[in-house]
Scaffold this motif. Sequence first.
Motif, PDB file in Angstrom:
ATOM      1  N   LYS A  85       0.841  -1.197   0.000  1.00 30.37           N
ATOM      2  CA  LYS A  85       0.000   0.000   0.000  1.00 30.37           C
ATOM      3  C   LYS A  85       0.875   1.246   0.000  1.00 30.37           C
ATOM      4  O   LYS A  85       2.080   1.197   0.254  1.00 30.37           O
ATOM      5  CB  LYS A  85      -0.908   0.013   1.241  1.00 30.37           C
ATOM      6  N   VAL A  86       0.270   2.368  -0.293  1.00 26.72           N
ATOM      7  CA  VAL A  86       0.931   3.667  -0.210  1.00 26.72           C
ATOM      8  C   VAL A  86       0.214   4.505   0.850  1.00 26.72           C
ATOM      9  O   VAL A  86      -0.954   4.249   1.148  1.00 26.72           O
ATOM     10  CB  VAL A  86       0.907   4.385  -1.585  1.00 26.72           C
ATOM     11  N   PRO A  87       0.924   5.477   1.430  1.00 20.78           N
ATOM     12  CA  PRO A  87       2.273   5.939   1.118  1.00 20.78           C
ATOM     13  C   PRO A  87       3.339   5.071   1.752  1.00 20.78           C
ATOM     14  O   PRO A  87       3.086   4.359   2.722  1.00 20.78           O
ATOM     15  CB  PRO A  87       2.292   7.347   1.715  1.00 20.78           C
ATOM     16  N   CYS A  88       4.526   5.208   1.190  1.00 18.20           N
ATOM     17  CA  CYS A  88       5.696   4.522   1.721  1.00 18.20           C
ATOM     18  C   CYS A  88       6.895   5.425   1.475  1.00 18.20           C
ATOM     19  O   CYS A  88       7.075   5.928   0.357  1.00 18.20           O
ATOM     20  CB  CYS A  88       5.868   3.175   1.030  1.00 18.20           C
ATOM     21  N   LEU A  89       7.691   5.647   2.502  1.00 20.17           N
ATOM     22  CA  LEU A  89       8.870   6.501   2.407  1.00 20.17           C
ATOM     23  C   LEU A  89      10.119   5.634   2.372  1.00 20.17           C
ATOM     24  O   LEU A  89      10.307   4.756   3.219  1.00 20.17           O
ATOM     25  CB  LEU A  89       8.930   7.452   3.611  1.00 20.17           C
ATOM     26  N   ASP A  90      10.968   5.889   1.403  1.00 14.32           N
ATOM     27  CA  ASP A  90      12.252   5.200   1.283  1.00 14.32           C
ATOM     28  C   ASP A  90      13.350   6.206   1.598  1.00 14.32           C
ATOM     29  O   ASP A  90      13.555   7.169   0.858  1.00 14.32           O
ATOM     30  CB  ASP A  90      12.411   4.654  -0.140  1.00 14.32           C
ATOM     31  N   ASP A  91      14.021   6.004   2.715  1.00 17.87           N
ATOM     32  CA  ASP A  91      15.129   6.873   3.112  1.00 17.87           C
ATOM     33  C   ASP A  91      16.429   6.121   2.850  1.00 17.87           C
ATOM     34  O   ASP A  91      17.015   5.514   3.739  1.00 17.87           O
ATOM     35  CB  ASP A  91      15.016   7.254   4.593  1.00 17.87           C
ATOM     36  N   GLU A  92      16.840   6.140   1.568  1.00 17.03           N
ATOM     37  CA  GLU A  92      18.069   5.488   1.134  1.00 17.03           C
ATOM     38  C   GLU A  92      18.124   4.029   1.606  1.00 17.03           C
ATOM     39  O   GLU A  92      19.114   3.558   2.152  1.00 17.03           O
ATOM     40  CB  GLU A  92      19.288   6.278   1.607  1.00 17.03           C
ATOM     41  N   GLY A  93      17.019   3.337   1.408  1.00 15.74           N
ATOM     42  CA  GLY A  93      16.943   1.922   1.730  1.00 15.74           C
ATOM     43  C   GLY A  93      16.216   1.594   3.010  1.00 15.74           C
ATOM     44  O   GLY A  93      15.812   0.448   3.212  1.00 15.74           O
ATOM     45  N   ARG A  94      16.046   2.571   3.885  1.00 17.53           N
ATOM     46  CA  ARG A  94      15.237   2.352   5.087  1.00 17.53           C
ATOM     47  C   ARG A  94      13.792   2.667   4.734  1.00 17.53           C
ATOM     48  O   ARG A  94      13.457   3.787   4.340  1.00 17.53           O
ATOM     49  CB  ARG A  94      15.706   3.242   6.234  1.00 17.53           C
ATOM     50  N   ILE A  95      12.907   1.678   4.886  1.00 19.88           N
ATOM     51  CA  ILE A  95      11.523   1.798   4.452  1.00 19.88           C
ATOM     52  C   ILE A  95      10.636   2.133   5.653  1.00 19.88           C
ATOM     53  O   ILE A  95      10.687   1.465   6.691  1.00 19.88           O
ATOM     54  CB  ILE A  95      11.043   0.494   3.791  1.00 19.88           C
ATOM     55  N   VAL A  96       9.826   3.165   5.489  1.00 20.31           N
ATOM     56  CA  VAL A  96       8.869   3.573   6.514  1.00 20.31           C
ATOM     57  C   VAL A  96       7.501   3.633   5.842  1.00 20.31           C
ATOM     58  O   VAL A  96       7.320   4.347   4.856  1.00 20.31           O
ATOM     59  CB  VAL A  96       9.224   4.944   7.117  1.00 20.31           C
ATOM     60  N   TRP A  97       6.536   2.879   6.366  1.00 19.35           N
ATOM     61  CA  TRP A  97       5.206   2.864   5.774  1.00 19.35           C
ATOM     62  C   TRP A  97       4.185   3.354   6.788  1.00 19.35           C
ATOM     63  O   TRP A  97       4.465   3.398   7.986  1.00 19.35           O
ATOM     64  CB  TRP A  97       4.858   1.472   5.246  1.00 19.35           C
ATOM     65  N   ASP A  98       3.029   3.722   6.299  1.00 16.11           N
ATOM     66  CA  ASP A  98       1.913   4.300   7.055  1.00 16.11           C
ATOM     67  C   ASP A  98       2.157   5.795   7.284  1.00 16.11           C
ATOM     68  O   ASP A  98       3.239   6.216   7.700  1.00 16.11           O
ATOM     69  CB  ASP A  98       1.698   3.599   8.401  1.00 16.11           C
ATOM     70  N   SER A  99       1.124   6.588   7.007  1.00 21.02           N
ATOM     71  CA  SER A  99       1.273   8.040   7.035  1.00 21.02           C
ATOM     72  C   SER A  99       1.674   8.581   8.407  1.00 21.02           C
ATOM     73  O   SER A  99       2.497   9.499   8.503  1.00 21.02           O
ATOM     74  CB  SER A  99      -0.022   8.713   6.562  1.00 21.02           C
ATOM     75  N   LEU A 100       1.130   8.006   9.486  1.00 14.50           N
ATOM     76  CA  LEU A 100       1.483   8.498  10.812  1.00 14.50           C
ATOM     77  C   LEU A 100       2.922   8.130  11.164  1.00 14.50           C
ATOM     78  O   LEU A 100       3.661   8.941  11.730  1.00 14.50           O
ATOM     79  CB  LEU A 100       0.514   7.949  11.864  1.00 14.50           C
ATOM     80  N   ALA A 101       3.337   6.924  10.824  1.00 15.60           N
ATOM     81  CA  ALA A 101       4.723   6.523  11.063  1.00 15.60           C
ATOM     82  C   ALA A 101       5.689   7.400  10.267  1.00 15.60           C
ATOM     83  O   ALA A 101       6.761   7.771  10.773  1.00 15.60           O
ATOM     84  CB  ALA A 101       4.912   5.055  10.693  1.00 15.60           C
ATOM     85  N   ILE A 102       5.328   7.741   9.039  1.00 11.44           N
ATOM     86  CA  ILE A 102       6.179   8.616   8.230  1.00 11.44           C
ATOM     87  C   ILE A 102       6.305   9.982   8.881  1.00 11.44           C
ATOM     88  O   ILE A 102       7.405  10.560   8.958  1.00 11.44           O
ATOM     89  CB  ILE A 102       5.642   8.720   6.796  1.00 11.44           C
TER      90      ILE A 102
END
Length: 230
Positions: free
Chosen positions: A52-69
């Motif tokens: 699912k989206v959104p998903c944040l990729d911080d140079e290989g570190r993956i963070v998903w869910d809008s609140l977690a981002i």
Amino acid sequence: MYTLHIGNKNYSSWSLRPWVILTALEIPFEERMHVFGPGFAARTQARSPTGKVPCLDDEGRIVWDSLAIAEYLAERHPGIWPTDPDARAWARCAAAEMHSGFATLRGTCSMSCGVRMRLHARPEALLRDLDRLAALWTEGLQRFGGPYLAGATFGAVDAFFCPVAFRIQTYGLELPDEAGRYAHRLLALPAMQRWYEEALAEPWRDTPHEAEIAGAGQLLTDLRAPAAAV
């Protein structure tokens, strides 16, 4: 640099939240659009563990869910949550309430930036959600002095309600004066104007989203670019 994976701007309320945080606070990022439709989860699974989206990729570190981002970004950038402890606690509670609540508002008024609708009905549960929304917004604006929910500057708590501002516009929902003015303030933000313009330019139509919107009411206007041929 961050890479933010999002869905269609016309529909994806969850994608809007981190996108508008990054854009409004001028945090550099790259955007990757994934168009809703058959095979969407399979296409995004390599980037997001939930597909699912959104998903944040911080140079290989993956963070998903809008609140977690939002929380991940807050650890790295100022301005996402208020510095005042009382305002910060309130803002986190309000964002979490939006993240997990307002089920009837979400279910009845699916986000579609580019259309204008007249609802078939306004059930009591929807009216209760709108009353709670107005009370919450008014509390924040009055308690912390505005013009944003937790004080003078736009932050994560405002971002979590940006999709609601689009829903208010789409379905002609009415709120009391102070809350109504706040919704218009969100819609006027440069970041929100940019999202809106790009949503209107999208040629894609997603059948499940379109069915939800059609089931809610009568279409008054469709401002979107013509649909792409299938």
